[in-house]
Scaffold this motif. Structure first.
Motif, PDB file in Angstrom:
ATOM      1  N   SER A  20     -12.427  33.598  -1.056  1.00 33.13           N
ATOM      2  CA  SER A  20     -11.101  32.989  -1.006  1.00 33.13           C
ATOM      3  C   SER A  20     -10.180  33.993  -1.689  1.00 33.13           C
ATOM      4  N   VAL A  21      -8.928  33.606  -1.946  1.00 30.10           N
ATOM      5  CA  VAL A  21      -8.012  34.583  -2.530  1.00 30.10           C
ATOM      6  C   VAL A  21      -8.519  35.085  -3.877  1.00 30.10           C
ATOM      7  N   LYS A  22      -9.036  34.152  -4.692  1.00 33.03           N
ATOM      8  CA  LYS A  22      -9.417  34.564  -6.044  1.00 33.03           C
ATOM      9  C   LYS A  22     -10.850  34.258  -6.406  1.00 33.03           C
ATOM     10  N   SER A  23     -11.708  34.133  -5.401  1.00 35.83           N
ATOM     11  CA  SER A  23     -13.113  33.972  -5.735  1.00 35.83           C
ATOM     12  C   SER A  23     -13.961  34.552  -4.622  1.00 35.83           C
ATOM     13  N   VAL A  24     -15.210  34.821  -4.980  1.00 37.03           N
ATOM     14  CA  VAL A  24     -16.135  35.327  -3.989  1.00 37.03           C
ATOM     15  C   VAL A  24     -17.482  34.675  -4.262  1.00 37.03           C
TER      16      VAL A  24
END
Lengths: 459, 498, 127
Positions: free
Chosen positions: C60-64
């Motif tokens: 996602s934008v701020k997680s993997v």
């Protein structure tokens, strides 16, 4: 107190508000054994006038290259910096801001970086450029690491004509244990030896090489044969990493056009002061296909909820604050303001100004080389295409010549042996010891160059 | 500000398309051109061996006034320390003294070439030695390299030295232990050094869980990497036990110096048993962040690690002159030249302006201001750890999330409408809906109160009108961004049409 | 929200078994936790995957997050449409948002997977 706007009285009030009698109480968690218990042993505080006179005193002890007729280069160049550059960098909204993690109030930094990225892509002929690296040497080392990620291999080959400090940095990074480096060379002709015993072709053998790394112009100013390098690297299924001088790209073929997969370099020539070698910045550009492996920050263009144009840090999952030990690099702070300065510089000189500046440097370097050869004191170790920097062999004792010329107001280039002395650049030791690398920027005039040639001939 | 706060969703002024510098000016526009050529022109094709650019690079052509206006406009969309409070936890966004900017630009510094003869750069070397000595005194660690360009670069440098140290002792070690409160740079650095990360949890007081630490320590551990005070803003009371445990296993102890602003003149990492520390000059020593850099991350180490530091290192000779030398077992260089020298000048000037007593007062005030703010906000927001904090503290927005559906991100964005830069959010990872607040010593009491008032007002807004907070910000140059769109279809550079 | 014809694992993948072939995706719960999916990194056809090892990543934008397969096998099909439209994982996690098809080496490896009911109980604890 200097820079502390809270008054003594307010301090007391704040202590009362948190129900403490003394500031010392706030440090109760610090074990007795590790409390300093004495004043720091540092020189006493200086008021601003005294501070200025003290620090100016130190500055005045130096004899800056910018104050003499300098032909010193080898990775740091005395170009003219247009006045507007520093005026922009001195805007507090830029220089007192943090990393643009809150895009709603960082559009200035973000758009500035986006424009910088665009300019670096245009210069290098690549698809993606990041927001900057620490310097050229670390960009070079990180390019090796990125190539290893892309190819899932762990050995790189580096040409022996790369600046010794960059090779040294690469070796230090490799020594940390995640990849290996094979240094080709030394190369006798002042350019990469592809086919010899110590040549690049042999070093690339084994099917385990992630990248061929080279620099063009190289440390002695010569231009490498990128076509051959590209063919050889790609035949070995390795990436080609090219380090280059961004200012020269005003007229020099873009490495992206010549087959490079990653292009890096030292950005100092673009509007950054020499400042004893830092801060300037490293640039880093790659192909779109490898974009998710690039280290460092990237700014992208998007819209806000109202549909307005906006910019934001993007593809952040590559980075340390999200991916932690699996990040593409540990880099966090970069050299953003220096990169912004480069963008302003490029605007100031413009498309034509960049080309004519590069052209002027090249023409003047070629002029100086002829003039020095005509003194009879210098000889050409090779006859190879070069841009604004070249190496000549001096027929006498270099240190003495260098010192005498400095007394006469000239910085007579950089003796090759003074750059990381233990690193051979050419196999012939006595030749290496006689070489001086001269760089010529647009600041040098014909009058200065003629005077230099005459003075050096008269020694 | 009241008017600005009265904005309702959708009422923000239309901001429209953004003009890039590429879309400004005209092909005939010029700003600064080099002087006319006073030597014979060259045939570029011949000179460059044919490697000549065919198409000119797409960079702008503009006049100076257009540059000035463009960047003035960009600057107007930016928030810096000069714009207002910037309580970004672990980033130490203190005021950047202006005189330091002037000093770094003195021709005697800015005009120096790195390969000038040593005799012509004595003042620069003296300054570097002076700064290194000051950092050694503040850290309690005697040997210093100024070469690293940033904090993470300093971490990397130190771990490389650790690796070389262990290797010289024939000691192969594989793991580095870091607490669960660590900055992301720590594990990323560990990986760049070929080590594996072992994470150790925090105890209920927010410090390193000693039992957990002891259970993961072993002879394969190269280092324990801590931040102290840690990222919760807490001083680890067991610090001596922790470093002793590391040493007991033959590991080295590393201190991330991000939070040095809390303890200058009060406690020294060297006295805590740390073997190495990096210092963020762009935090503690007031050099500006520049929108992301340049910083500088000098590394201070104990004597037994001194031989491994990257060089060359400036030093004072017995005759009083200054020179550069490579430590005997140096890991080599970690970058070109000597470091971000211009940044070093600013840090040096800061140290000289404050002196030892001044630095201690900085830390004392930073800690007092944080505790004061914490006290003002403790009833409104949940406090992650109810202890005396150092220069920063961590709140949790979990109450606002639970009761009103307002998340920490919303609170952060709403702070922008109140004229403040938000704190660090969602970090450290172990605190739910974290808000990490570091006021620094350079904020006045009025400003601290204004910030606390704004945080309390936002908590009220979250109760009364949660949608208002969730839609924030309204008054900023742009509003919330389509970050998913930016990542799905990356547009990373300007492209000419066609 | 958790179709009963699917099996689930504790890493929040779902599996649809058709003979010795398993189709794998992520659950509604997983896509909701991630938020807007911006990128899915999948293996290539012909790659082999192993139970308990990551076969890809989802961002996602701020997680993997890593993607896991519950069984060993060979990847026979990959949902390449996710490259251009990763948001499909949010919109239709059990349908168009599928990720890979694996020819199972040992279908019995799937015996320990959770039923929809069991999985729902698991995520209600996590939520």
């Amino acid at each position: 107190m200097r820079h502390i706007p809270v008054t003594c009285e307010q301090r007391e009030a704040m202590l009362r508000a948190i129900d403490r009698a003394d500031i010392v109480d706030l440090f109760a968690d610090v074990p007795e054994k590790v409390r300093l218990g004495r004043p720091l042993d540092l020189p006493g505080a200086l008021g601003e006038m005294d501070l200025v006179s003290h620090v100016r005193g130190l500055a005045d002890t130096n004899e800056p290259a910018s104050g003499v007729v300098s032909f010193a280069g080898a990775g740091c160049y005395d170009h003219y910096v247009p006045s507007i550059v520093d005026h922009v960098l001195r805007k507090p909204e830029f220089f007192t801001a943090y990393t643009p993690y809150q895009p709603e109030v960082s559009q200035g930094t973000l758009q500035g970086i986006y424009e910088y990225q665009s300019m670096m892509c245009a210069l290098t002929g690549m698809d993606v450029a990041n927001a900057s690296m620490y310097d050229g040497a670390t960009a070079f080392a990180e390019a090796a690491m990125m190539a290893c990620r892309v190819t899932r291999r762990r050995r790189v080959v580096c040409a022996g004509t790369v600046h010794p400090e960059w090779r040294n940095t690469l070796a230090t990074y490799a020594d940390a244990g995640t990849f290996d480096v094979t240094f080709a060379g030394p190369h006798a002709g002042g350019v990469i030896d592809f086919d010899g015993e110590e040549g690049v072709r042999r070093a690339l053998e084994g099917g385990d090489v992630a990248a061929l790394l080279l620099s063009s112009p190289n440390v002695v100013g010569n231009l490498e044969d990128l076509g051959s390098a590209s063919t050889l690297a790609h035949e070995a299924d390795a990436l080609l990493v090219v380090a280059t001088n961004p200012l020269l790209l005003g007229v020099l073929e873009a490495p992206g056009e010549a087959g490079a997969d990653i292009v890096v370099g030292e950005g100092q020539p673009l509007g950054n002061m020499m400042s004893f070698g830092g801060p300037a910045f490293g640039f880093f550009a790659c192909r779109e296909a490898h974009m998710r492996h690039i280290p460092g920050r990237l700014v992208g263009r998007t819209v806000d909820v109202d549909g307005n144009d906006a910019f934001v840090l993007t593809l952040s999952t590559r980075e340390q604050h999200i991916r932690r030990e699996k990040a593409t690099s540990n880099i966090c702070s970069n050299q953003a303001l220096c990169a912004l300065g480069a963008a302003v510089y490029l605007c100031a000189v413009g498309r034509e100004g960049l080309a004519s500046t590069a052209r002027a440097c090249i023409a003047k370097a070629h002029y100086l080389r002829e003039r020095l050869l005509s003194t009879g004191r210098f000889s050409a170790p090779w006859d190879t295409p070069f841009a604004h920097e070249f190496a000549l062999a001096y027929d006498g004792e270099i240190a003495g010549m260098h010192a005498s010329m400095l007394e006469r107001g000239f910085l007579a280039g950089v003796p090759l042996t003074s750059i990381e002395p233990a690193t051979p650049i050419v196999p012939d030791e006595s030749l290496a010891e006689s070489l001086v690398v001269f760089a010529v920027t647009e600041k040098r005039t014909r009058v200065e160059m003629d005077a230099f040639a005459e003075e050096v001939a008269s020694l | 500000m009241t008017e600005k706060l009265s904005h309702t969703p959708g009422a923000a002024p239309s901001r429209g398309p953004r003009r890039l510098i590429f879309e400004t000016g005209a092909p005939e526009s010029r700003c600064v051109m080099p002087p006319a050529l006073d030597v014979p022109d060259v045939d570029l094709g011949a000179a460059l061996g044919g490697a000549v650019r065919v198409e000119p690079p797409v960079i702008p052509h503009v006049t100076e006034v257009e540059i000035a206006r463009h960047y003035a406009h960009l600057a107007s969309m930016n928030f810096g320390v000069d714009s207002g409070s910037y309580p970004l936890g672990s980033c130490t966004m203190k005021y950047n003294p202006r005189v330091n900017e002037d000093l770094a630009r003195l021709e005697g510094f800015a005009g120096l070439h790195p390969y000038q003869p040593e005799a012509t750069v004595q003042g620069a070397l003296e300054l570097m030695v002076g700064l290194a000595d000051a950092l050694a005194e503040v850290s309690g660690l005697p040997a210093v390299t100024l070469q690293p360009a940033a904090g993470a670069h300093g971490e990397l440098t130190a771990l490389m030295c650790f690796r070389a140290y262990h290797r010289d002792r024939g000691d192969v070690r594989k793991r580095v232990i870091i607490p669960d409160t660590a900055h992301g740079t720590n594990p990323a650095t560990v990986a760049m050094c070929g080590y594996e990360v072992t994470t150790v949890p925090s105890d209920e007081r927010g410090g390193v869980d000693l039992d957990a630490l002891n259970s993961v320590l072993g002879t394969d551990v190269a280092a324990v990497m801590l931040t102290n005070p840690n990222t919760l803003g807490l001083f680890d009371e067991n610090i001596l036990e922790i470093t002793a445990a590391a040493h007991g296993a033959g590991a080295l102890a590393y201190c991330d110096g991000a939070n040095l602003n809390a303890i200058m003149g009060i406690s020294r990492p060297g006295d805590m048993g740390f073997d190495a520390l990096h210092v963020n000059l762009h935090k503690t020593f007031s050099t500006p962040h520049g929108g992301g850099g340049p910083g500088a991350g000098p590394v201070c180490v104990v004597s037994r690690l001194a031989p491994y530091l990257p060089g060359p290192i400036p030093h004072r000779r017995t005759d009083g002159s200054y020179g550069l030398a490579l430590p005997e077992r140096s890991i080599g260089r970690v970058r070109s030249f000597y470091g971000n020298f211009g940044v070093l000048v600013k840090a040096y000037a800061y140290v000289r302006a404050l002196g030892g007593e001044g630095l201690r007062e900085v830390s004392e005030q930073a800690v007092l201001s944080a505790n004061y703010l914490k006290e003002r906000l403790r009833d409104t927001y949940e406090l992650a750890y109810d202890r005396t904090c150092m220069h920063e503290f961590v709140l949790s927005g979990s109450r606002q999330k639970r009761e009103h559906g307002v998340r920490t991100l919303d609170i952060a964005k709403r702070l922008l409408d109140h004229g403040f830069h938000p704190p660090t959010v969602y970090f450290p990872l172990i605190v739910e809906e974290a808000l990490m607040i570091e006021p620094t010593e350079t904020e006045s009491l009025e400003e601290l109160d204004r910030f606390a008032d704004a945080m309390i007002a936002i908590a009220e807004e979250a109760k009364r009108d949660p949608e208002l907070v969730k839609g924030a910000p309204y008054t900023t140059p742009v509003r919330r961004l389509d970050e998913a769109g930016a990542a799905r279809n990356p547009d990373l550079r300007y492209r000419t049409e066609g | 929200m958790y179709p009963s014809d699917l099996k689930y694992d504790k890493e929040h993948e779902w599996v649809r078994v058709e003979g010795d072939v398993a189709v794998i995706g992520i659950s509604h719960f997983a896509q909701h936790q991630l938020g807007e999916v911006v990128y899915v990194d999948l293996p290539s056809e012909g790659d082999t995957v192993s139970a308990g090892e990551a076969f890809g990543e989802i961002e996602s934008v701020k997680s993997v997050s890593e993607l896991y397969t519950p069984a060993d096998g060979e990847v026979i099909k990959v949902n390449s449409a996710l490259t251009d439209a990763p948001e499909t994982v949010n919109e239709d996690p059990y349908g168009e948002g599928w990720m890979i098809e694996v020819k199972l080496a040992d279908p019995s490896q799937l015996d320990g997977l959770l039923s929809a009911e069991e999985y729902e109980a698991l995520v209600s604890e996590e939520a």
